[in-house]
Design a protein around this motif. Sequence first.
Motif, PDB file in Angstrom:
ATOM      1  N   SER A 127      65.677  -5.176  41.561  1.00  0.00           N
ATOM      2  CA  SER A 127      66.935  -5.404  42.273  1.00  0.00           C
ATOM      3  C   SER A 127      67.502  -4.093  42.809  1.00  0.00           C
ATOM      4  N   THR A 128      67.443  -3.041  42.003  1.00  0.00           N
ATOM      5  CA  THR A 128      67.935  -1.727  42.432  1.00  0.00           C
ATOM      6  C   THR A 128      67.140  -1.222  43.625  1.00  0.00           C
ATOM      7  N   PHE A 129      65.827  -1.361  43.572  1.00  0.00           N
ATOM      8  CA  PHE A 129      64.963  -0.932  44.672  1.00  0.00           C
ATOM      9  C   PHE A 129      65.250  -1.737  45.935  1.00  0.00           C
ATOM     10  N   MET A 130      65.426  -3.051  45.787  1.00  0.00           N
ATOM     11  CA  MET A 130      65.671  -3.919  46.936  1.00  0.00           C
ATOM     12  C   MET A 130      67.011  -3.621  47.609  1.00  0.00           C
ATOM     13  N   GLN A 131      67.964  -3.146  46.819  1.00  0.00           N
ATOM     14  CA  GLN A 131      69.279  -2.823  47.385  1.00  0.00           C
ATOM     15  C   GLN A 131      69.290  -1.458  48.063  1.00  0.00           C
ATOM     16  N   GLY A 132      68.164  -0.773  48.029  1.00  0.00           N
ATOM     17  CA  GLY A 132      68.070   0.503  48.708  1.00  0.00           C
ATOM     18  C   GLY A 132      68.768   1.635  48.004  1.00  0.00           C
ATOM     19  N   LEU A 133      68.977   1.504  46.694  1.00  0.00           N
ATOM     20  CA  LEU A 133      69.679   2.552  45.963  1.00  0.00           C
ATOM     21  C   LEU A 133      68.789   3.758  45.691  1.00  0.00           C
ATOM     22  N   GLY A 134      67.510   3.582  45.896  1.00  0.00           N
ATOM     23  CA  GLY A 134      66.598   4.722  45.784  1.00  0.00           C
ATOM     24  C   GLY A 134      66.149   5.155  47.171  1.00  0.00           C
ATOM     25  N   THR A 135      65.642   6.367  47.302  1.00  0.00           N
ATOM     26  CA  THR A 135      65.208   6.878  48.602  1.00  0.00           C
ATOM     27  C   THR A 135      63.689   6.889  48.713  1.00  0.00           C
ATOM     28  N   ASN A 136      63.035   6.143  47.850  1.00  0.00           N
ATOM     29  CA  ASN A 136      61.580   6.213  47.754  1.00  0.00           C
ATOM     30  C   ASN A 136      60.910   5.285  48.760  1.00  0.00           C
ATOM     31  N   PRO A 137      59.730   5.677  49.262  1.00  0.00           N
ATOM     32  CA  PRO A 137      59.028   4.840  50.235  1.00  0.00           C
ATOM     33  C   PRO A 137      58.345   3.622  49.628  1.00  0.00           C
ATOM     34  N   SER A 138      58.123   3.640  48.322  1.00  0.00           N
ATOM     35  CA  SER A 138      57.443   2.514  47.675  1.00  0.00           C
ATOM     36  C   SER A 138      58.057   2.252  46.310  1.00  0.00           C
ATOM     37  N   PHE A 139      57.804   1.055  45.794  1.00  0.00           N
ATOM     38  CA  PHE A 139      58.331   0.707  44.476  1.00  0.00           C
ATOM     39  C   PHE A 139      57.704   1.586  43.401  1.00  0.00           C
ATOM     40  N   SER A 140      56.416   1.873  43.548  1.00  0.00           N
ATOM     41  CA  SER A 140      55.733   2.712  42.567  1.00  0.00           C
ATOM     42  C   SER A 140      56.350   4.105  42.488  1.00  0.00           C
ATOM     43  N   SER A 141      56.685   4.698  43.630  1.00  0.00           N
ATOM     44  CA  SER A 141      57.290   6.034  43.621  1.00  0.00           C
ATOM     45  C   SER A 141      58.712   5.983  43.089  1.00  0.00           C
TER      46      SER A 141
END
Length: 303
Positions: free
Chosen positions: A171-185
């Motif tokens: 959910s955090t990744f989907m909301q764009g709260l990270g700046t990473n290009p992929s979920f793994s990163s």
Amino acid sequence: MRFLQRLVISAALGIATFLSWRLLLQSPAAGQGGDLAPEAEEGFTLTLDTFLHVQQLRKKRLRAFCSRSGKVTRMPRSREEKAYLLSSLRVSTKLDLLYCQVPSTGMEEWQQLLEKLEEEENVTLPVPLPYPWRHGPKTQLSQFNLTEIEAMLGSYTKVLFVRDPFQRLISTFMQGLGTNPSFSSFVQDVLDSGQKKAGAAWKPLVSLCRPCLVQYDYVVVFGFLRQELAHLLRRAGLPADSLLSKFTDTQVQWTYSWLSEQMFSELSLQQKQQLSHFYRGDLAAFPFPSSFLSDLLSTPETW
């Protein structure tokens, strides 16, 4: 690349959400360990007796975890300790409620519900003591002094919202709260940050909400919030039935279960094992029988 991945995931979410409406009705109403299966709310009526029984099971598991882990149970004295240990705890002094603010657990809908209830002129609760700070503007528990904090912990209804930690990460990744290009990163950044520097969006619940320090009255699980909160609020004397329809966790729960399988496959074995270790406290303290992370712990009940 990051935009394309999220575009594909969003499309998949839409398809999976549609399918979930058809499959939810076929899900069983009870999960492993005597707890409820969160994805089974649609078409299943949670009785008060069942709700109270499940609450007893969850709190018993949490108490067992606290007795084994030796987590903090002493009330913080200094301002610095309070700011660190109680930073995520919020209170409604009008409604006599205390809760832990955890992103991606239905918190936005919960806080909107509380705002509506606080606006209601007919909401009046018995006042156990004539506290001078009652109905004040402060909402962070750490802003109060030790005497006030202890009074609130002793008299307020205390609620803990929990969700599978891997789904919180997605959910955090989907909301764009990270700046990473992929979920793994993104996951690798979470692991590299460690628990002490973890953001609230992915920090383990046992560190964020201090359940061994705060004796929560209710532990509610994402996926079953509408019916569980209905019983909780009625028992607290709060008329909120008409506001509970805004909770959409049931509709997305199956979707995230499906999405977890897809995104878990993106991770290396080392990342999977490190995530299980990172969230080992949550996996031991709370009922996540279907979590992908649980199977990787050789001794899931050990902190």
